[in-house]
Design a protein around this motif. Structure first.
Motif, PDB file in Angstrom:
ATOM      1  N   ALA A   1     -97.736   9.350 -33.273  1.00 49.01           N
ATOM      2  CA  ALA A   1     -97.632  10.394 -34.301  1.00 49.01           C
ATOM      3  C   ALA A   1     -97.155  11.725 -33.720  1.00 49.01           C
ATOM      4  O   ALA A   1     -96.225  12.343 -34.267  1.00 49.01           O
ATOM      5  N   PRO A   2     -97.741  12.200 -32.602  1.00 46.68           N
ATOM      6  CA  PRO A   2     -97.240  13.458 -32.015  1.00 46.68           C
ATOM      7  C   PRO A   2     -95.787  13.368 -31.548  1.00 46.68           C
ATOM      8  O   PRO A   2     -95.014  14.314 -31.725  1.00 46.68           O
ATOM      9  N   PHE A   3     -95.422  12.217 -30.955  1.00 45.83           N
ATOM     10  CA  PHE A   3     -94.051  12.081 -30.468  1.00 45.83           C
ATOM     11  C   PHE A   3     -93.069  11.979 -31.633  1.00 45.83           C
ATOM     12  O   PHE A   3     -91.963  12.531 -31.572  1.00 45.83           O
ATOM     13  N   SER A   4     -93.472  11.301 -32.700  1.00 47.97           N
ATOM     14  CA  SER A   4     -92.637  11.214 -33.890  1.00 47.97           C
ATOM     15  C   SER A   4     -92.397  12.606 -34.473  1.00 47.97           C
ATOM     16  O   SER A   4     -91.286  12.937 -34.906  1.00 47.97           O
ATOM     17  N   HIS A   5     -93.446  13.421 -34.485  1.00 50.74           N
ATOM     18  CA  HIS A   5     -93.328  14.794 -34.977  1.00 50.74           C
ATOM     19  C   HIS A   5     -92.350  15.596 -34.118  1.00 50.74           C
ATOM     20  O   HIS A   5     -91.552  16.387 -34.634  1.00 50.74           O
ATOM     21  N   LEU A   6     -92.392  15.380 -32.805  1.00 46.10           N
ATOM     22  CA  LEU A   6     -91.465  16.060 -31.898  1.00 46.10           C
ATOM     23  C   LEU A   6     -90.030  15.619 -32.163  1.00 46.10           C
ATOM     24  O   LEU A   6     -89.106  16.444 -32.207  1.00 46.10           O
ATOM     25  N   LEU A   7     -89.829  14.327 -32.362  1.00 44.41           N
ATOM     26  CA  LEU A   7     -88.494  13.787 -32.631  1.00 44.41           C
ATOM     27  C   LEU A   7     -87.886  14.343 -33.913  1.00 44.41           C
ATOM     28  O   LEU A   7     -86.672  14.506 -34.021  1.00 44.41           O
ATOM     29  N   GLN A   8     -88.757  14.614 -34.899  1.00 46.22           N
ATOM     30  CA  GLN A   8     -88.267  15.099 -36.196  1.00 46.22           C
ATOM     31  C   GLN A   8     -87.482  16.394 -36.065  1.00 46.22           C
ATOM     32  O   GLN A   8     -86.550  16.638 -36.839  1.00 46.22           O
ATOM     33  N   LYS A   9     -87.852  17.222 -35.100  1.00 44.66           N
ATOM     34  CA  LYS A   9     -87.181  18.519 -34.948  1.00 44.66           C
ATOM     35  C   LYS A   9     -85.691  18.357 -34.656  1.00 44.66           C
ATOM     36  O   LYS A   9     -84.849  18.751 -35.463  1.00 44.66           O
ATOM     37  N   PRO A  10     -85.311  17.792 -33.499  1.00 47.00           N
ATOM     38  CA  PRO A  10     -83.870  17.671 -33.217  1.00 47.00           C
ATOM     39  C   PRO A  10     -83.152  16.742 -34.190  1.00 47.00           C
ATOM     40  O   PRO A  10     -81.976  16.957 -34.488  1.00 47.00           O
ATOM     41  N   LEU A  11     -83.861  15.719 -34.706  1.00 48.24           N
ATOM     42  CA  LEU A  11     -83.207  14.789 -35.629  1.00 48.24           C
ATOM     43  C   LEU A  11     -83.069  15.362 -37.040  1.00 48.24           C
ATOM     44  O   LEU A  11     -82.477  14.735 -37.917  1.00 48.24           O
ATOM     45  N   SER A  12     -83.626  16.554 -37.250  1.00 48.94           N
ATOM     46  CA  SER A  12     -83.470  17.247 -38.534  1.00 48.94           C
ATOM     47  C   SER A  12     -82.652  18.520 -38.366  1.00 48.94           C
ATOM     48  O   SER A  12     -82.755  19.449 -39.167  1.00 48.94           O
ATOM     49  N   PHE A  13     -81.857  18.551 -37.295  1.00 46.63           N
ATOM     50  CA  PHE A  13     -81.008  19.707 -36.987  1.00 46.63           C
ATOM     51  C   PHE A  13     -81.827  20.977 -36.798  1.00 46.63           C
ATOM     52  O   PHE A  13     -81.403  22.071 -37.185  1.00 46.63           O
ATOM     53  N   SER A  14     -83.018  20.833 -36.208  1.00 45.72           N
ATOM     54  CA  SER A  14     -83.871  21.981 -35.914  1.00 45.72           C
ATOM     55  C   SER A  14     -84.172  22.009 -34.419  1.00 45.72           C
ATOM     56  O   SER A  14     -84.182  20.964 -33.768  1.00 45.72           O
ATOM     57  N   LEU A  15     -84.427  23.203 -33.908  1.00 42.15           N
ATOM     58  CA  LEU A  15     -84.758  23.348 -32.501  1.00 42.15           C
ATOM     59  C   LEU A  15     -86.265  23.215 -32.298  1.00 42.15           C
ATOM     60  O   LEU A  15     -87.052  23.434 -33.223  1.00 42.15           O
ATOM     61  N   ILE A  16     -86.664  22.858 -31.102  1.00 43.99           N
ATOM     62  CA  ILE A  16     -88.077  22.689 -30.774  1.00 43.99           C
ATOM     63  C   ILE A  16     -88.700  24.064 -30.545  1.00 43.99           C
ATOM     64  O   ILE A  16     -88.126  24.915 -29.864  1.00 43.99           O
ATOM     65  N   GLU A  17     -89.862  24.267 -31.134  1.00 43.50           N
ATOM     66  CA  GLU A  17     -90.540  25.558 -31.015  1.00 43.50           C
ATOM     67  C   GLU A  17     -91.390  25.605 -29.754  1.00 43.50           C
ATOM     68  O   GLU A  17     -92.120  24.672 -29.453  1.00 43.50           O
ATOM     69  N   GLY A  18     -91.279  26.700 -29.013  1.00 44.49           N
ATOM     70  CA  GLY A  18     -92.047  26.869 -27.794  1.00 44.49           C
ATOM     71  C   GLY A  18     -91.527  28.043 -26.994  1.00 44.49           C
ATOM     72  O   GLY A  18     -90.364  28.449 -27.140  1.00 44.49           O
ATOM     73  N   LYS A  19     -92.366  28.618 -26.144  1.00 45.22           N
ATOM     74  CA  LYS A  19     -91.997  29.803 -25.373  1.00 45.22           C
ATOM     75  C   LYS A  19     -91.653  29.482 -23.918  1.00 45.22           C
ATOM     76  O   LYS A  19     -91.114  30.337 -23.212  1.00 45.22           O
TER      77      LYS A  19
END
Length: 284
Positions: free
Chosen positions: A169-187
């Motif tokens: 579930a956490p990894f799927s959530h991470l994958l959703q970002k780039p696969l939805s044309f969005s960047l990964i959030e983090g500092k």
């Protein structure tokens, strides 16, 4: 039930168009909200995935799930504190394989995707809006949904509840970002490095992947086998029973449609728009 009746009567295209039109006729609809909530259209997607995606799950998704599980718990609850080297390898390897999986997508999914693409083009007239719409279907409701809980789509896949909760579930959530044309959030600095790589290499390939999944080739065998007669009878009984139990609502809605002098976007209008937009398919 509606799907079984449409298969039996040879009216799958009409069913797809009707449910897509119901979603897109909402005046307040935004590209990023298409297929994001539970509707008749998302219920149809669930039916399509359950009926036609067995081979995709068996031949591809199950193997990807096994690969992800071998990586263990990556501490994805906080991206900035995750095992960045390990996450980077698993993330970009998974993205690479997903973006190569187009030949395994069943033609029934492509068929529905093509109608969804035409409706999004007609409704928004914007290529980014079309991309967001299609990613909502192929990514959110299909690929990452399977990865998040594969046992729901193939009961033979051995995965524990802990694995689903802590790894998939956490990894799927991470994958959703780039696969939805969005960047990964983090500092963290490594997140910025990931996002640069995603923008330069993943997004262009994802765009090609997304639009490829709406094109049915001559080699695709697009067949909707009709269900047995007893299943059609049961479907008709269920629908008539539902109409009977909700007759006041049905009658009121029917009367409003009957009395309406101007139906703003009838189904035939969406069909014609889809046909007409086909002449400009390389622009949107």
């Amino acid at each position: 039930d509606l799907f079984n009746i449409a298969c039996y009567s040879g009216r799958i295209n009409q069913l797809y168009t009707t449910l897509v039109a119901e979603e897109f006729e909402n005046e307040d609809l935004k590209p990023e909200s298409v297929l994001r909530s539970n509707t008749h259209l998302t219920n149809l997607v669930k039916v399509l995935v359950s009926k036609y995606c067995t081979k995709y799950v068996t031949n591809f998704a199950s193997k990807l799930v096994t690969y992800i599980l071998k990586s263990g718990n990556l501490n994805l609850g906080s991206i900035d504190n995750c095992e960045d080297k390990k996450v980077e390898k698993v993330l970009f390897t998974s993205l690479k394989y997903i973006l190569r999986s187009a030949p395994l997508i069943p033609p029934q999914i492509k068929h529905f995707g093509s109608i969804l693409r035409s409706a999004a083009s007609t409704r928004f007239n914007d290529i980014e809006a079309v991309q967001n719409t299609l990613s909502g279907f192929f990514i959110l409701r299909f690929i990452t949904a399977i990865i998040a809980d594969p046992k729901k789509y193939d009961s033979t896949i051995e995965v524990s509840e802990d694995d689903v909760r802590n790894i998939l579930a956490p990894f799927s959530h991470l994958l959703q970002k780039p696969l939805s044309f969005s960047l990964i959030e983090g500092k963290a600095k490594f997140v910025k490095k990931w996002n640069t790589r995603i923008e330069k290499h993943i997004f262009p390939k994802l765009k090609t992947f997304i639009f490829t999944l709406t094109e049915i080739s001559s080699s695709d065998s697009l067949i909707y086998l009709p269900p047995e007669g007893k299943n059609v009878k049961r479907a008709l009984d269920n629908i008539l029973k539902t109409l009977n139990q909700n007759y006041p609502i049905y009658a009121d809605t029917y009367k409003k449609l009957l009395d309406a002098e101007d139906e703003p976007r009838p189904i035939v209008g969406w069909d014609f728009a889809a046909f007409f937009s086909g002449f400009f398919k390389y622009n949107i």
